[in-house]
Scaffold this motif. Sequence first.
Motif, short mmCIF file in Angstrom:
data_model
loop_
_atom_site.label_atom_id
_atom_site.label_comp_id
_atom_site.label_asym_id
_atom_site.label_seq_id
_atom_site.Cartn_x
_atom_site.Cartn_y
_atom_site.Cartn_z
N LEU A 40 -56.54 -3.60 19.85
CA LEU A 40 -55.46 -3.74 18.88
C LEU A 40 -55.52 -2.55 17.93
O LEU A 40 -56.57 -2.28 17.34
CB LEU A 40 -55.60 -5.06 18.11
N ILE A 41 -54.40 -1.86 17.79
CA ILE A 41 -54.33 -0.69 16.90
C ILE A 41 -53.20 -0.91 15.92
O ILE A 41 -52.07 -1.23 16.30
CB ILE A 41 -54.09 0.60 17.72
N ASN A 42 -53.50 -0.72 14.64
CA ASN A 42 -52.50 -0.81 13.59
C ASN A 42 -51.97 0.60 13.32
O ASN A 42 -52.72 1.48 12.91
CB ASN A 42 -53.11 -1.40 12.32
N ALA A 43 -50.68 0.82 13.53
CA ALA A 43 -50.08 2.16 13.41
C ALA A 43 -49.58 2.44 12.00
O ALA A 43 -48.95 3.48 11.78
CB ALA A 43 -48.95 2.30 14.40
N LYS A 44 -49.86 1.57 11.06
CA LYS A 44 -49.35 1.74 9.70
C LYS A 44 -49.91 3.02 9.07
O LYS A 44 -51.13 3.19 8.96
CB LYS A 44 -49.72 0.53 8.85
N ASN A 45 -49.01 3.92 8.66
CA ASN A 45 -49.33 5.19 8.01
C ASN A 45 -50.23 6.10 8.86
O ASN A 45 -50.98 6.90 8.32
CB ASN A 45 -49.96 4.97 6.64
N LYS A 46 -50.15 5.99 10.17
CA LYS A 46 -50.91 6.87 11.07
C LYS A 46 -49.97 7.98 11.57
O LYS A 46 -48.77 7.79 11.68
CB LYS A 46 -51.44 6.09 12.28
N ILE A 47 -50.55 9.12 11.89
CA ILE A 47 -49.77 10.25 12.39
C ILE A 47 -49.53 10.06 13.89
O ILE A 47 -50.46 9.74 14.64
CB ILE A 47 -50.50 11.57 12.09
N LEU A 48 -48.31 10.27 14.33
CA LEU A 48 -47.86 9.95 15.68
C LEU A 48 -48.69 10.64 16.77
O LEU A 48 -49.18 9.98 17.68
CB LEU A 48 -46.38 10.32 15.83
N GLY A 49 -48.86 11.93 16.69
CA GLY A 49 -49.56 12.67 17.75
C GLY A 49 -51.03 12.29 17.87
O GLY A 49 -51.54 12.13 18.98
N ARG A 50 -51.69 12.14 16.77
CA ARG A 50 -53.11 11.79 16.79
C ARG A 50 -53.33 10.37 17.29
O ARG A 50 -54.26 10.10 18.04
CB ARG A 50 -53.71 11.97 15.40
N LEU A 51 -52.46 9.48 16.88
CA LEU A 51 -52.53 8.10 17.34
C LEU A 51 -52.25 8.02 18.84
O LEU A 51 -52.95 7.33 19.57
CB LEU A 51 -51.54 7.24 16.58
N SER A 52 -51.26 8.76 19.31
CA SER A 52 -50.90 8.75 20.73
C SER A 52 -52.05 9.27 21.59
O SER A 52 -52.28 8.77 22.69
CB SER A 52 -49.67 9.61 20.97
N CYS A 53 -52.76 10.26 21.12
CA CYS A 53 -53.90 10.82 21.85
C CYS A 53 -55.00 9.77 22.02
O CYS A 53 -55.57 9.63 23.11
CB CYS A 53 -54.42 12.04 21.12
N ILE A 54 -55.27 9.01 20.99
CA ILE A 54 -56.30 7.98 21.06
C ILE A 54 -55.87 6.84 21.98
O ILE A 54 -56.66 6.34 22.78
CB ILE A 54 -56.63 7.48 19.64
N ILE A 55 -54.61 6.44 21.88
CA ILE A 55 -54.10 5.37 22.73
C ILE A 55 -54.16 5.79 24.20
O ILE A 55 -54.58 5.02 25.06
CB ILE A 55 -52.66 5.00 22.33
N THR A 56 -53.79 7.02 24.50
CA THR A 56 -53.83 7.54 25.86
C THR A 56 -55.25 7.52 26.40
O THR A 56 -55.49 7.20 27.57
CB THR A 56 -53.27 8.96 25.90
N HIS A 57 -56.20 7.85 25.55
CA HIS A 57 -57.62 7.86 25.93
C HIS A 57 -58.06 6.48 26.44
O HIS A 57 -58.74 6.37 27.45
CB HIS A 57 -58.44 8.27 24.70
N TYR A 58 -57.63 5.43 25.75
CA TYR A 58 -58.00 4.08 26.15
C TYR A 58 -57.19 3.58 27.34
O TYR A 58 -57.70 2.83 28.16
CB TYR A 58 -57.86 3.11 24.97
N LEU A 59 -55.92 3.97 27.44
CA LEU A 59 -55.10 3.56 28.59
C LEU A 59 -55.62 4.16 29.90
O LEU A 59 -55.58 3.52 30.94
CB LEU A 59 -53.65 3.98 28.39
N MET A 60 -56.13 5.39 29.82
CA MET A 60 -56.65 6.06 31.02
C MET A 60 -58.05 5.60 31.37
O MET A 60 -58.48 5.75 32.51
CB MET A 60 -56.63 7.57 30.82
N GLY A 61 -58.78 5.08 30.40
CA GLY A 61 -60.14 4.62 30.65
C GLY A 61 -61.17 5.72 30.50
O GLY A 61 -62.28 5.62 31.03
N LYS A 62 -60.86 6.76 29.75
CA LYS A 62 -61.79 7.89 29.59
C LYS A 62 -63.02 7.52 28.76
O LYS A 62 -63.99 8.24 28.76
CB LYS A 62 -61.08 9.07 28.93
#
Length: 140
Positions: free
Chosen positions: A15-37
């Motif tokens: 679970l990730i709370n996107a409140k006041n997070k920067i879009l690109g940095r948050l997307s990079c972290i989410i992608t990391h977990y979706l790919m299983g890296k």
Amino acid sequence: MNTMLKNNFNRQWYLINAKNKILGRLSCIITHYLMGKHKILYKPHIDIGDYVIVINAKQIKITGKKSKNKFYFSHSGYSGGLKKISFEQLIQKNPKKIIEHSIKGMLPKNKIGMLMLNRLKIYKGEIHKHIAQKQYILDI
């Protein structure tokens, strides 16, 4: 056929709370977990990623003047069918699309990438329907 491709791996829910997070940095972290890296067994041709739930998508931020200068384009396929919408308008209309567009660009462009994108769940507010799953809260 390789048995690693058929096995269901132990997929976890984050679970990730996107409140006041920067879009690109948050997307990079989410992608990391979706790919299983983050897992030891990671290989690019095997889909071992986890599920990610993003809440408060409406309160995501971007840096600089991009809120006025950033545009999203879509085309219907017909002549004159180009549609353009700004970041400010899209965050009011459909904030899920902004995060999904950003993450889709970071995932592999094949069948495995589409399977990874299906494990992404995005919600505008705090409420989501995945309460039954055991979720690990990621503090970013």
